[in-house]
Design a protein around this motif. Sequence first.
Motif, short mmCIF file in Angstrom:
data_model
loop_
_atom_site.label_atom_id
_atom_site.label_comp_id
_atom_site.label_asym_id
_atom_site.label_seq_id
_atom_site.Cartn_x
_atom_site.Cartn_y
_atom_site.Cartn_z
N ASP A 109 -5.28 0.78 7.79
CA ASP A 109 -5.24 2.20 7.44
C ASP A 109 -3.81 2.69 7.40
OD1 ASP A 109 -7.94 2.04 7.47
OD2 ASP A 109 -8.22 3.06 9.41
N GLY A 110 -3.51 3.54 6.40
CA GLY A 110 -2.20 4.12 6.26
C GLY A 110 -1.23 3.27 5.48
N THR A 111 -1.64 2.06 5.08
CA THR A 111 -0.73 1.21 4.31
C THR A 111 -0.50 1.85 2.94
OG1 THR A 111 -1.56 -0.74 5.44
CG2 THR A 111 -0.34 -1.10 3.40
N LEU A 112 0.74 1.84 2.49
CA LEU A 112 1.13 2.48 1.23
C LEU A 112 1.49 1.41 0.23
CD1 LEU A 112 3.51 5.47 0.76
CD2 LEU A 112 4.15 3.29 -0.26
N GLY A 113 1.13 1.67 -1.03
CA GLY A 113 1.50 0.77 -2.10
C GLY A 113 1.84 1.53 -3.35
N ALA A 114 2.87 1.09 -4.08
CA ALA A 114 3.27 1.75 -5.32
C ALA A 114 3.91 0.70 -6.23
CB ALA A 114 4.22 2.90 -5.04
N ARG A 115 3.70 0.92 -7.55
CA ARG A 115 4.36 0.04 -8.52
C ARG A 115 5.35 0.90 -9.30
NH1 ARG A 115 2.83 -4.74 -10.58
NH2 ARG A 115 0.69 -4.47 -9.84
N VAL A 116 6.59 0.41 -9.41
CA VAL A 116 7.67 1.10 -10.10
C VAL A 116 8.06 0.28 -11.33
CG1 VAL A 116 9.99 2.05 -9.92
CG2 VAL A 116 8.49 2.07 -7.92
N VAL A 117 8.01 0.92 -12.46
CA VAL A 117 8.39 0.26 -13.72
C VAL A 117 9.43 1.13 -14.41
CG1 VAL A 117 7.61 -0.56 -15.96
CG2 VAL A 117 6.13 -0.80 -13.96
N ASP A 118 10.58 0.56 -14.68
CA ASP A 118 11.68 1.27 -15.35
C ASP A 118 12.05 2.56 -14.62
OD1 ASP A 118 11.75 -0.70 -17.30
OD2 ASP A 118 10.31 0.36 -18.58
N GLY A 179 4.52 -0.01 2.22
CA GLY A 179 4.98 0.71 3.40
C GLY A 179 3.91 0.85 4.46
N LEU A 180 4.40 1.02 5.71
CA LEU A 180 3.52 1.27 6.85
C LEU A 180 3.99 2.54 7.56
CD1 LEU A 180 3.05 -2.29 8.41
CD2 LEU A 180 1.41 -1.01 7.03
N PRO A 181 3.04 3.31 8.10
CA PRO A 181 3.43 4.57 8.76
C PRO A 181 4.11 4.30 10.10
CG PRO A 181 1.10 4.21 9.01
CD PRO A 181 1.57 3.11 8.09
N LEU A 182 5.03 5.23 10.48
CA LEU A 182 5.73 5.17 11.78
C LEU A 182 5.18 6.18 12.77
CD1 LEU A 182 9.45 4.82 10.61
CD2 LEU A 182 7.97 3.04 11.53
N ALA A 183 4.01 6.78 12.44
CA ALA A 183 3.48 7.83 13.31
C ALA A 183 3.21 7.32 14.72
CB ALA A 183 2.22 8.43 12.70
N SER A 184 2.57 6.15 14.83
CA SER A 184 2.25 5.63 16.16
C SER A 184 3.51 5.29 16.94
CB SER A 184 1.36 4.40 16.04
OG SER A 184 2.03 3.37 15.29
N ALA A 185 4.51 4.71 16.25
CA ALA A 185 5.77 4.38 16.93
C ALA A 185 6.49 5.65 17.37
CB ALA A 185 6.65 3.54 16.02
N GLU A 186 6.51 6.66 16.51
CA GLU A 186 7.19 7.91 16.86
C GLU A 186 6.45 8.63 17.99
OE1 GLU A 186 7.35 9.97 13.19
OE2 GLU A 186 9.17 8.96 12.49
N ALA A 187 5.11 8.56 18.00
CA ALA A 187 4.36 9.17 19.10
C ALA A 187 4.68 8.47 20.41
CB ALA A 187 2.87 9.11 18.80
N ALA A 188 4.77 7.13 20.37
CA ALA A 188 5.11 6.40 21.58
C ALA A 188 6.51 6.76 22.07
CB ALA A 188 5.01 4.90 21.33
#
Length: 525
Positions: A109-118, A179-188
């Motif tokens: 959950d929270g994993t991000l994905g994007a494709r960039v072209v030009d 990408g992966l979220p840093l919410a859990s790390a920042e909360a810790a």
Amino acid sequence: MTPRELPARLLTRRARPRSLRARLLWAFLVPLAVVLAVVGTAATAAVRGELLGQVDDRLAAAVDRSAHADGGPRDGEAGDGEAGDGEAGDGEAGDGDGPDFLLVPGQGDGTLGARVVDGAVVESAVIGAEGDGEALPEQRVAVLAGVPPDGAARTVDLGSLGDYRVVATATGGGTIVTGLPLASAEAALARLVAVEVVAGLLGLLAAGAVGAVVVGRTLRPLHRVAATAGRVAELPLSSGEVRLAERVPAAHTDPRTEVGRVGAALNRLLDSVESGIAARQASETRLRRFVADASHELRTPVTSIRGYTELVRRRGGLPEDADASLRRVEAEAVRMSGLVDDLLLLARLDAGRELAVGTVDLTGLVMDAVSDAHAAGPAHHWRVDLPAAAVLAPGDAARLHQVLANLLANVRTHTPPGTTATTRLRAEDGTAVLEVADDGPGIPADLQPGVFERFARGDASRSRASGSTGLGLAIVAAVVEGHGGTVGVDSRPGRTVLTVRLPGATVAELEDDAEDPAVVPSTIS
């Protein structure tokens, strides 16, 4: 507060002295706070690095899964089961789905994905709580397009989604951003910082309390030394007391400690002061005894000189120059007789000779003294200001009369003819206040502190035209002090006021016959 006043106010606050206890506590707590802050910062940085390392490891695994599942960009055709009803390159996942490389088994959950072209994001999504792809906010899509495809992990801010750790990798169909979220790390990290702050404050409070107790016990001997010095400072050292019983206890004079050295030094100082006071007292006692004995012994020969001189002059038949010489001898004998009497009176007062205490009518005493002054100094203007009732006070009538006579004689002697002298009497809260004011040239400011000392001399403006001995005001001070009162002076050019205050005053209404101005006049001029 103006900008100019602020630096002065800050300097005043900085210059405010602090106690030794406060300084020691600050010297202990400030370094402790700095150490706790440094340790907390280092611990937070280490934990943050460790958490970021763990996120980067998970991110590397997610990037690897995305790279193996990537089949290139979708063609955008409807009904193929891939793109839903959206067109390719619209940057959103159709029908709640997302890019093929994102929705693969193993992505959390929270994993991000994007494709960039030009340089433009053609498709992007983030895995939601239900496991399907959710579209990214359009205003944050451009941030993903700017991530360099070098395979290095970076932190980006995606607004409402929070901070993300992202990696961009180049593929045949463009660039894939994972990408992966840093919410859990920042909360810790936030919880760690909160724990550090709370624990640090509690530790500082506990250390401050313990430090205050320890410093207080350590400084307790110094407080006792200061208390001893304070008690010595309150002793009436000018009253003839030569025994200084106060000393720092032996327990606080250990030379091996700093406080002990201070206590021992104070004891040595008190020993030296006691010796000096004893020597001074012995010298003053010998001098007073000598003055008393000399004054007593001189009374007889001075009286004899006056008597024989007057006897020779009365016989007559002397040459003019011899008669003038005898007159001069007689005048000086009279002056010396007054000086001897004054010295003898002061010696008796110094010896503590008790006064004849009775009830003195100060109102009548003022009238008698002012009448005598008017007769002795007709060139001056003499006035009185008396209350409507008689003022009574306990004391020696003869000595109090001498006090007022000396004050009036001081005006007559040290002011020019035509000076107006006003004698006032009143009662204030059980205290009789007697004032003698004149409009003469005044007493110089530098002479006022010592005007009641013995043999005090004024300047030329208050010349000794009639042979003043310099003991008149000294006798006033000694007699008033013997009555438990005080005497003071306030002088400036054109106004000089000598004020006597006597305790225990009462007010008695005058008799009917006292209303006669011949009995109690209000002015004499």
